[in-house]
Design an enzyme around this catalytic site. Structure first.
Site, mmCIF file in Angstrom:
data_model
loop_
_atom_site.group_PDB
_atom_site.id
_atom_site.type_symbol
_atom_site.label_atom_id
_atom_site.label_comp_id
_atom_site.label_asym_id
_atom_site.label_seq_id
_atom_site.Cartn_x
_atom_site.Cartn_y
_atom_site.Cartn_z
ATOM 1 N N GLU A 1 0.839 -1.204 0.000
ATOM 2 C CA GLU A 1 0.000 0.000 0.000
ATOM 3 C C GLU A 1 0.878 1.259 0.000
ATOM 4 O OE1 GLU A 1 -4.121 -1.733 1.909
ATOM 5 O OE2 GLU A 1 -2.759 -0.709 3.281
ATOM 6 N N GLU B 1 -5.400 -8.577 -0.986
ATOM 7 C CA GLU B 1 -6.090 -8.405 0.293
ATOM 8 C C GLU B 1 -7.566 -8.177 0.031
ATOM 9 O OE1 GLU B 1 -4.678 -5.690 3.265
ATOM 10 O OE2 GLU B 1 -2.580 -5.983 2.705
#
Length: 493
Positions: free
Chosen positions: A192, A387
């Site tokens: 991220e 995810e």
């Protein structure tokens, strides 16, 4: 025509991160990381993620003064994968996993980040993990940096704001890609990467009080630039050390809908989407997008580059785009009078058409399809969903069972939406790793009780428990999904 199924070779699996899962934080020569100083906030609003991640130098000093405290610093123990890895991998093998996403803790290999030599005991631990995965025919997908820069680089180098970290990180990457060249094919650079703007300490090792007199937003973007250069160099190193390897970026897929069809709301949603895409745009296309450069100019943000930075970024873009997707949100030009709700490191306008999880995250399987189409249309590179999952309050029954039908219901509709994107919309997707396949410490709330796994870990928010593993109802269900390559998703109830 037969039932729908996923493409042959689709990589089904699950995801974890060392800083939330591994434990053994002070064993095997591992050094302190930023996550070892991440404090839980038990008696406050756990959904206020931004407040919890405003870390000060005093907070770090407090953490360092209490190395024995694994209650207030739960990431220190995680789920104790460090001592349970053989058992855990056997359970993943029992489910039929094709891939397991994990991260290598930088501070386990270079305890201080700037060490002259790597820590052999740390390298051997991951050798053991990869060898165990191979026994069960599970492909590792390894994140090089997942929310845990060594603490030393924070205290003595000001984190990723220092250009010196590029050299430290690329040396780490060179060591691990040479060491594991025959064991790991799939790699991600920074987890991220966009998250530094939301939690600069966790991602970039940046503490605002250490930059007096500086524009902290400029500090963050300067650190981001160093990570972009480091990511490009990591891609170069990986390709050189492991022929045929694939390196991906990893994006927080924050998907925004206009709250209404009012043009101002549509524009706001577009701007919010751009504020996420600018990071993956940079890693995929190898250059800063014009709109981000305009943002820098309009805000008076000056990014210092060295000669050759632009050329390095351009020469070594990523091979695929991976992302996390949990929910969608709404955007409105004016939020006055509108309900807001918690999300993945954000608080946003609530969508009245969607249900929410126990923690207020809105459940939107269609948003996953929308996200996949948007990303693939934008980048024309393979996607990897690394995810996605449901945090819930699971109950361990007296007979050792956990009835998490709600998790099965969540995954079923998300898998169907994912398959629609592949079959109906032509999206190329390499695989899917649920977050988190085994219960671990939640990043957003630092809780164990916010559970994601197919496997229950007997530990509470204070770290009490046996740490024994139990199969949830969803364990057998996911095993069947993998075995049938998704065909069972369309069995009649």
């Amino acid at each position: 025509m037969g039932k729908k199924r996923f493409p042959e070779g689709f990589l089904w699996g699950g995801a974890t991160a060392a800083n939330q899962f591994e434990g053994g934080w002070n064993e095997g020569g591992k050094g302190w990381s930023v996550s070892d100083c991440a404090r839980a906030h038990f008696n406050t609003d756990v959904t206020n993620y931004a407040a919890h991640n405003k870390v000060t130098t005093a907070d770090i000093e407090e953490a360092l003064a209490h190395p024995e405290d694994e209650v207030n610093y739960p990431k220190r123990h995680g789920s104790d994968f460090y001592h349970h890895y053989k058992e855990d991998i056997a359970l993943l093998g029992e489910m039929g996993f094709k891939v397991f996403r994990m991260s290598i803790a930088w501070s386990r290999i270079f305890p201080n980040g700037d060490d002259a030599e790597p820590n052999e005991e740390g390298l051997q631990f991951y050798d053991n993990v990869f060898d165990e995965l191979k026994k069960h025919n599970i492909e590792p997908l390894v994140t090089m940096s997942h929310y845990e820069p060594p603490l030393n680089v924070v205290l003595n180098y000001d984190g990723w704001y220092s250009r010196e970290l590029i050299g430290m990180f690329t040396r780490f990457v060179d060591v691990i890609t040479k060491r594991y060249k025959d064991k790991v094919k799939y790699w991600l650079t920074f987890n991220e990467v966009d998250s530094m703007i939301r939690h600069p300490y966790t991602t970039g090792g940046l503490i605002e009080d250490r930059f007096p007199g500086k524009n902290f937003e400029e500090v963050i973007f300067q650190a981001m630039h160093h990570q972009f250069v480091a990511s490009a160099l990591a891609t170069k190193i990986c390709h050189e050390n492991i022929p045929g390897s694939m390196v991906g970026c990893m994006l927080t897929k924050l998907t925004y809908y206009p709250y209404t069809c009012k043009p101002e709301d549509v524009l706001e949603a577009q701007q919010m989407m751009r504020s996420t895409y600018c990071y993956s745009d940079t890693q995929v296309f190898g250059e800063y997008p014009a709109y981000l450069l305009s943002c820098f100019k309009n805000k008076g943000i000056n990014i210092k580059k060295e000669t050759g930075d632009d050329e390095i970024m351009k020469a070594y873009p990523v091979d695929f785009v991976s992302f996390s997707y949990y929910m969608s949100s709404c955007a409105a030009a004016s939020t006055e009078g509108l309900d807001t709700t918690a999300g993945n490191t954000i608080t946003a306008v609530k969508n009245p058409y969607l249900k929410s999880s126990d923690w207020g995250w809105q459940i939107d399987p269609t948003g996953l399809r929308v996200s996949m189409v948007d990303l693939y249309d934008r980048y024309r590179k393979p996607l990897f969903i690394v995810e996605n999952g449901l945090g819930a309050k699971d109950v361990l029954n007296a007979d050792g069972t956990i009835d998490d039908q709600y998790r099965i219901d969540y995954f079923k509709v998300h898998f169907q939406a994912m398959l629609d994107a592949i079959v109906e919309d032509g999206v190329e997707c390499l695989g899917y790793t649920s977050w988190a396949c085994i219960d671990l410490i939640s990043e957003s709330t630092k809780q164990m009780s916010k559970r994601y796994g197919f496997i229950y870990v007997d530990a509470d928010d204070l770290g009490n428990g046996t740490y024994n593993r139990y199969r949830k109802k969803s364990f057998d269900w996911y095993k069947k999904v993998i075995a049938t390559n998704g065909e069972c998703l369309y069995d009649e109830e």
